[in-house]
Design a protein around this motif. Structure first.
Motif, PDB file in Angstrom:
ATOM      1  N   LYS A  65      17.139  41.446  46.860  1.00 21.67           N
ATOM      2  CA  LYS A  65      16.625  41.431  45.487  1.00 21.67           C
ATOM      3  C   LYS A  65      16.522  42.840  44.913  1.00 21.67           C
ATOM      4  O   LYS A  65      16.797  43.065  43.730  1.00 21.67           O
ATOM      5  N   THR A  66      16.123  43.797  45.763  1.00 19.94           N
ATOM      6  CA  THR A  66      15.994  45.183  45.304  1.00 19.94           C
ATOM      7  C   THR A  66      17.355  45.765  44.945  1.00 19.94           C
ATOM      8  O   THR A  66      17.529  46.373  43.881  1.00 19.94           O
ATOM      9  N   ARG A  67      18.348  45.559  45.826  1.00 22.26           N
ATOM     10  CA  ARG A  67      19.677  46.104  45.568  1.00 22.26           C
ATOM     11  C   ARG A  67      20.350  45.405  44.388  1.00 22.26           C
ATOM     12  O   ARG A  67      21.116  46.026  43.645  1.00 22.26           O
ATOM     13  N   ALA A  68      20.080  44.118  44.206  1.00 18.85           N
ATOM     14  CA  ALA A  68      20.708  43.358  43.121  1.00 18.85           C
ATOM     15  C   ALA A  68      20.338  43.916  41.755  1.00 18.85           C
ATOM     16  O   ALA A  68      21.103  43.783  40.788  1.00 18.85           O
ATOM     17  N   ARG A  69      19.181  44.555  41.659  1.00 17.37           N
ATOM     18  CA  ARG A  69      18.736  45.122  40.376  1.00 17.37           C
ATOM     19  C   ARG A  69      19.601  46.301  39.932  1.00 17.37           C
ATOM     20  O   ARG A  69      19.545  46.719  38.775  1.00 17.37           O
ATOM     21  N   GLU A  70      20.408  46.845  40.825  1.00 17.36           N
ATOM     22  CA  GLU A  70      21.234  48.002  40.492  1.00 17.36           C
ATOM     23  C   GLU A  70      22.560  47.616  39.830  1.00 17.36           C
ATOM     24  O   GLU A  70      23.339  48.485  39.440  1.00 17.36           O
ATOM     25  N   ARG A  71      22.792  46.309  39.688  1.00 20.25           N
ATOM     26  CA  ARG A  71      24.071  45.859  39.134  1.00 20.25           C
ATOM     27  C   ARG A  71      24.265  46.286  37.684  1.00 20.25           C
ATOM     28  O   ARG A  71      25.405  46.366  37.192  1.00 20.25           O
ATOM     29  N   TYR A  72      23.176  46.585  36.974  1.00 23.73           N
ATOM     30  CA  TYR A  72      23.284  46.971  35.568  1.00 23.73           C
ATOM     31  C   TYR A  72      24.124  48.236  35.390  1.00 23.73           C
ATOM     32  O   TYR A  72      24.704  48.472  34.318  1.00 23.73           O
ATOM     33  N   ILE A  91      27.047  49.084  36.562  1.00 26.20           N
ATOM     34  CA  ILE A  91      28.466  48.845  36.274  1.00 26.20           C
ATOM     35  C   ILE A  91      28.648  48.360  34.843  1.00 26.20           C
ATOM     36  O   ILE A  91      29.643  48.659  34.190  1.00 26.20           O
ATOM     37  N   GLU A  92      27.655  47.610  34.331  1.00 23.26           N
ATOM     38  CA  GLU A  92      27.739  47.153  32.940  1.00 23.26           C
ATOM     39  C   GLU A  92      27.622  48.333  31.986  1.00 23.26           C
ATOM     40  O   GLU A  92      28.290  48.374  30.949  1.00 23.26           O
ATOM     41  N   ALA A  93      26.779  49.294  32.341  1.00 22.70           N
ATOM     42  CA  ALA A  93      26.646  50.493  31.512  1.00 22.70           C
ATOM     43  C   ALA A  93      27.949  51.294  31.500  1.00 22.70           C
ATOM     44  O   ALA A  93      28.355  51.847  30.473  1.00 22.70           O
ATOM     45  N   LYS A  94      28.623  51.333  32.658  1.00 19.03           N
ATOM     46  CA  LYS A  94      29.904  52.056  32.734  1.00 19.03           C
ATOM     47  C   LYS A  94      30.970  51.338  31.902  1.00 19.03           C
ATOM     48  O   LYS A  94      31.785  51.974  31.230  1.00 19.03           O
ATOM     49  N   LYS A 143      41.924  42.119  31.381  1.00 18.33           N
ATOM     50  CA  LYS A 143      40.668  42.457  32.032  1.00 18.33           C
ATOM     51  C   LYS A 143      40.897  43.660  32.946  1.00 18.33           C
ATOM     52  O   LYS A 143      41.980  43.812  33.514  1.00 18.33           O
ATOM     53  N   THR A 144      39.869  44.480  33.093  1.00 18.91           N
ATOM     54  CA  THR A 144      39.914  45.559  34.067  1.00 18.91           C
ATOM     55  C   THR A 144      38.775  45.348  35.057  1.00 18.91           C
ATOM     56  O   THR A 144      37.611  45.298  34.663  1.00 18.91           O
ATOM     57  N   HIS A 145      39.111  45.203  36.319  1.00 18.48           N
ATOM     58  CA  HIS A 145      38.133  44.963  37.379  1.00 18.48           C
ATOM     59  C   HIS A 145      37.834  46.303  38.043  1.00 18.48           C
ATOM     60  O   HIS A 145      38.749  46.997  38.501  1.00 18.48           O
ATOM     61  N   LEU A 146      36.561  46.676  38.092  1.00 18.68           N
ATOM     62  CA  LEU A 146      36.166  48.012  38.536  1.00 18.68           C
ATOM     63  C   LEU A 146      35.291  47.990  39.783  1.00 18.68           C
ATOM     64  O   LEU A 146      34.520  47.054  40.007  1.00 18.68           O
ATOM     65  N   ALA A 147      35.411  49.055  40.586  1.00 23.92           N
ATOM     66  CA  ALA A 147      34.469  49.348  41.662  1.00 23.92           C
ATOM     67  C   ALA A 147      33.888  50.726  41.371  1.00 23.92           C
ATOM     68  O   ALA A 147      34.604  51.625  40.923  1.00 23.92           O
ATOM     69  N   MET A 148      32.589  50.892  41.639  1.00 25.31           N
ATOM     70  CA  MET A 148      31.930  52.149  41.290  1.00 25.31           C
ATOM     71  C   MET A 148      30.960  52.549  42.399  1.00 25.31           C
ATOM     72  O   MET A 148      30.308  51.700  43.008  1.00 25.31           O
ATOM     73  N   SER A 149      30.867  53.847  42.656  1.00 31.41           N
ATOM     74  CA  SER A 149      29.950  54.353  43.679  1.00 31.41           C
ATOM     75  C   SER A 149      28.526  54.437  43.128  1.00 31.41           C
ATOM     76  O   SER A 149      28.299  54.272  41.923  1.00 31.41           O
TER      77      SER A 149
END
Length: 262
Positions: A207-214, A216-219, A38-44
């Motif tokens: 709730k607004t910020r949580a919608r931005e989680r997609y 990292i999945e795109a990356k 697995k690769t665990h990532l952090a992204m700006s």
């Protein structure tokens, strides 16, 4: 079909003794597994990867939140908010982000809250399957909640493991007692310790910020499908780290050039 499924699962277990001795069996759901890393990532927010940790396949993502934050800070990032899924909402992560004055946008999950647990380094929670995984990479076969709500004692979630796999387990000492007819693992659910986080996740800001989680999945998808990161090019954890460094460097350079053009 059941015989075929069991045969495949047994083969996955035996793969650990083949050439790639670092790789482990991981689980995406309760019914599907993979053999590898697995690769665990952090992204700006600009979609530039700021930190990465490569681990064996059975490791939980939540175990690496603090490491990813510290690595991002070392890279020059000012971390004010972290967005992730429920696997990052463990008690230790909540305490850490609170201490560091970081907003943690991760929904609570009673099974991930990690109230009172023994052997924390030996069992990790797989948020996709909703079950715990042993050090050998064996996924629990079922779970059940013990105790009643609003009683003096806290409720506990108990996980049962396949005893036949435990009997073949190469790391039995301190985990499985020879001759035992069952193997369970329990955690105490202490939702009271997460009152502040529970209230926070009901706010519109959360709730607004949580919608931005997609993002990292795109990356992740870009790394896997455009840069060959879906399959290890060689065996061993070090080789996977080198492959990860090259792939991440490439996608970051592409993103930086794109931002400069804008």
């Amino acid at each position: 079909m059941n015989l075929l499924r069991e045969t495949v699962e047994d083969d996955l277990d035996r793969l650990q003794s083949m050439n790639d001795r670092d790789a482990r069996v991981g689980h995406k759901t309760a019914d599907s597994s993979f053999f590898g890393y697995k690769t665990h990532l952090a992204m700006s927010e600009e979609r530039i990867i700021t930190a990465a940790v490569v681990s064996t396949g059975e490791k939980s993502d939540g175990n690496y939140l603090q490491t990813l934050i510290e690595k991002s800070k070392e890279a020059g990032m000012a971390v004010e908010t972290v967005i992730g899924d429920a696997t990052y909402s463990g008690k230790d992560n909540i305490a850490y982000t609170t201490k560091e004055e970081i907003e943690l946008i991760a929904k609570l999950n009673p099974a991930v809250s990690q109230g009172t647990r023994a052997k924390e380094d030996e069992f990790s929670f797989n948020k996709d399957a909703g079950l715990y995984v042993s050090k050998a990479g064996h996924l629990a076969i079922r779970k059940a909640k013990q105790g009643k709500k609003h009683q003096s004692q806290n409720q506990a979630m108990t996980y049962d493991f396949d005893i036949e796999k435990c009997q073949r387990y190469p790391f039995q000492e301190g985990c499985y007692k020879a001759g035992a007819k069952s193997k369970t693992y329990s955690e105490t659910i202490k939702s009271a310790e997460h009152t502040a986080q529970m209230a926070f996740q009901e706010t519109e800001s959360f709730k607004t910020r949580a919608r931005e989680r997609y993002k990292i999945e795109a990356k992740n998808s870009e790394l896997k499908h455009r840069h060959g990161y879906e399959t290890a090019s060689s065996s061993g954890l070090l080789s996977m780290e080198l492959q990860g460094a090259m792939a991440i460097f490439t996608v970051n350079i592409k993103r930086i050039i794109k931002l400069m053009e804008e």
